[in-house]
Design a protein around this motif. Structure first.
Motif, short mmCIF file in Angstrom:
data_model
loop_
_atom_site.label_atom_id
_atom_site.label_comp_id
_atom_site.label_asym_id
_atom_site.label_seq_id
_atom_site.Cartn_x
_atom_site.Cartn_y
_atom_site.Cartn_z
N ASP A 1 0.77 -1.11 0.08
CA ASP A 1 -0.07 0.02 -0.08
C ASP A 1 0.93 1.50 0.10
O ASP A 1 1.94 1.39 0.73
CB ASP A 1 -0.90 0.12 1.16
CG ASP A 1 -2.09 -0.90 1.13
OD1 ASP A 1 -2.26 -1.49 -0.08
OD2 ASP A 1 -2.67 -0.92 2.27
N ALA A 2 0.23 2.28 -0.73
CA ALA A 2 1.27 3.32 -0.94
C ALA A 2 1.37 4.17 0.47
O ALA A 2 2.44 4.87 0.80
CB ALA A 2 0.40 4.54 -1.91
N ALA A 3 0.43 3.93 1.50
CA ALA A 3 0.53 4.54 2.62
C ALA A 3 1.73 3.89 3.58
O ALA A 3 2.26 4.55 4.66
CB ALA A 3 -0.67 4.21 3.48
N ASP A 4 2.12 2.79 3.14
CA ASP A 4 3.23 2.16 3.81
C ASP A 4 4.55 2.47 3.41
O ASP A 4 5.68 1.92 3.97
CB ASP A 4 2.98 0.65 3.94
CG ASP A 4 2.00 -0.05 4.49
OD1 ASP A 4 1.38 0.82 5.37
OD2 ASP A 4 1.25 -0.86 4.12
N ILE A 5 4.53 3.37 2.32
CA ILE A 5 5.95 3.66 1.67
C ILE A 5 5.80 5.34 1.45
O ILE A 5 5.52 5.96 0.47
CB ILE A 5 5.93 2.95 0.36
CG1 ILE A 5 5.93 1.77 0.02
CG2 ILE A 5 7.32 3.71 -0.39
CD1 ILE A 5 7.03 0.93 1.02
N PRO A 6 6.23 5.84 2.81
CA PRO A 6 6.11 7.33 2.83
C PRO A 6 6.90 8.23 1.87
O PRO A 6 6.49 9.18 1.53
CB PRO A 6 6.46 7.73 4.26
CG PRO A 6 7.27 6.52 4.90
CD PRO A 6 6.71 5.20 4.07
N ASP A 7 8.26 7.50 1.31
CA ASP A 7 9.02 8.23 0.50
C ASP A 7 9.54 7.35 -0.46
O ASP A 7 10.47 6.98 -0.38
CB ASP A 7 10.27 9.19 1.24
CG ASP A 7 10.85 9.81 0.35
OD1 ASP A 7 10.53 9.95 -0.87
OD2 ASP A 7 12.04 10.36 0.88
N PRO A 8 8.83 7.11 -1.69
CA PRO A 8 9.11 5.99 -2.60
C PRO A 8 10.37 6.67 -3.20
O PRO A 8 10.88 5.79 -4.19
CB PRO A 8 7.99 6.12 -3.60
CG PRO A 8 7.19 7.32 -3.30
CD PRO A 8 7.28 7.62 -1.85
N MET A 9 10.77 8.03 -3.18
CA MET A 9 11.83 8.65 -3.80
C MET A 9 13.07 8.50 -2.99
O MET A 9 14.24 9.12 -3.28
CB MET A 9 11.53 9.83 -4.34
CG MET A 9 10.68 10.16 -5.39
SD MET A 9 10.54 9.32 -6.88
CE MET A 9 12.45 9.82 -7.34
N ASN A 10 13.14 7.53 -2.06
CA ASN A 10 14.28 7.30 -1.14
C ASN A 10 14.40 5.75 -0.79
O ASN A 10 14.42 5.54 0.55
CB ASN A 10 14.19 8.28 -0.12
CG ASN A 10 15.44 8.19 0.89
OD1 ASN A 10 16.52 7.83 0.21
ND2 ASN A 10 15.36 8.34 2.00
N LEU A 11 14.25 4.86 -1.71
CA LEU A 11 14.38 3.70 -1.49
C LEU A 11 15.62 2.92 -2.34
O LEU A 11 16.21 3.20 -3.13
CB LEU A 11 13.17 3.02 -2.11
CG LEU A 11 11.85 3.15 -1.48
CD1 LEU A 11 10.65 2.62 -2.32
CD2 LEU A 11 11.66 2.86 -0.02
N ARG A 12 16.18 1.91 -1.48
CA ARG A 12 17.44 1.20 -1.92
C ARG A 12 17.09 -0.11 -2.77
O ARG A 12 15.96 -0.61 -2.63
CB ARG A 12 18.39 0.45 -0.81
CG ARG A 12 19.69 0.04 -1.19
CD ARG A 12 20.42 -0.22 -0.15
NE ARG A 12 20.06 -1.54 0.18
CZ ARG A 12 20.41 -2.64 -0.18
NH1 ARG A 12 21.36 -2.76 -1.00
NH2 ARG A 12 20.11 -3.88 0.56
N LEU A 13 17.59 -0.17 -4.06
CA LEU A 13 17.39 -1.02 -4.93
C LEU A 13 18.68 -1.97 -5.06
O LEU A 13 19.80 -1.54 -5.01
CB LEU A 13 17.06 -0.78 -6.27
CG LEU A 13 16.03 0.35 -6.83
CD1 LEU A 13 16.36 1.69 -6.54
CD2 LEU A 13 15.44 0.14 -8.01
N CYS A 14 18.42 -3.47 -5.11
CA CYS A 14 19.47 -4.36 -5.02
C CYS A 14 19.20 -5.50 -6.19
O CYS A 14 17.93 -5.87 -6.18
CB CYS A 14 19.78 -4.53 -3.76
SG CYS A 14 21.15 -5.96 -3.63
N THR A 15 20.20 -5.93 -6.81
CA THR A 15 20.05 -7.12 -7.79
C THR A 15 21.17 -8.11 -7.36
O THR A 15 22.25 -7.83 -7.10
CB THR A 15 20.10 -6.86 -9.17
OG1 THR A 15 18.94 -5.86 -9.65
CG2 THR A 15 19.80 -8.12 -10.04
#
Length: 255
Positions: free
Chosen positions: A161-175
């Motif tokens: 849910d969007a409400a659980d991700i307060p800042d989607p522009m500050n997330l770490r990605l990893c592969t």
């Protein structure tokens, strides 16, 4: 809240995460996560995908960051769920993963301003938008064989849910490939932010519930081959596992 979708006993079921590597069905039944037949976490509408939307990835390919979004569309046949198999063309020399934050639209959106854009987001999930470079004719507009092959875009396992991700522009990605980390980045490095993209796209066409925006990938691409296990992970969103198989036998899980 996190929710996913699986196919079990001839029907589609919504599931939630449980403890110790299990998932919980609506009736309370527990199932081991790695035993489930996962589906994409939503029934997709229009699928928008961004090219070169991370400056470091553009540099990796010897391009300047684009001045306007490089957007192309994908068919729903490209999507496949968590822990599924993706075919790799046997004759291809270079196929690579792309760890991407996928934005799920929650309500009809037309001419949305950036300041209001997050009001139209239902949630987020993880996508791995594979590309076969051998077939690439134009980096700016990937053609059909590059980005629209069956099962070439694993997605899931969860819609968060969007409400659980307060800042989607500050997330770490990893592969990681076979347990080795090969790609790391952060959504802070997007060229065009999520609100910017929603404003841009909704000015062109009406966005609808279930539409997906795949927001691009950072640098760190590596060739992958049949037999590899590719894990794309985004902080607070999920961990998506995919298994590569030769396209001549990928439908046979014994091979």
């Amino acid at each position: 809240m996190k929710r996913g979708r699986i196919f079990l006993n001839g029907a589609v079921h919504e599931v939630r995460p449980a403890q110790d590597g299990h998932i919980r069905l609506a009736d309370g039944q527990l199932l081991a996560e790695d035993q489930a037949h996962w589906l994409p976490p939503i029934e997709p509408g229009t699928i928008f995908a961004l090219g070169l939307n991370y400056a470091d990835h553009a540099r990796e390919l010897a391009f300047k960051a684009p001045e306007t979004p490089l957007v192309f569309l994908k068919g729903p046949n490209a999507l496949v769920g968590h822990n599924a198999r993706t075919p790799r063309p046997a004759g291809a020399d270079y196929m690579h993963y792309e760890c991407e934050l996928a934005v799920v639209i929650g309500k009809h959106a037309k001419n949305v301003r950036q300041a209001d854009a997050y009001e139209y987001v239902a949630g987020y999930t993880v996508a791995n938008d594979y590309a076969i470079r051998d077939y690439l004719e134009n980096y700016y507009r990937p053609n059909l064989r590059v980005k629209n092959r069956d099962a070439c875009t694993p997605i899931g396992p969860w819609l968060v849910d969007a409400a659980d991700i307060p800042d989607p522009m500050n997330l770490r990605l990893c592969t990681s490939v076979n347990g080795k980390i090969t790609q790391e980045g952060t959504t802070r490095d997007m060229v065009f932010s999520i609100p910017w993209l929603i404003e841009y796209l909704s000015a062109i066409m009406t966005l609808s519930p279930g539409d997906l925006i795949l927001t691009g990938t950072p640098e760190g691409l590596t060739n992958v081959v049949a037999g590899d296990v590719v894990v794309t992970e985004i902080e607070n969103v999920g961990r998506l596992v995919n298994h590569l198989a030769d396209d001549r036998n990928y439908l046979n899980p014994a091979l």
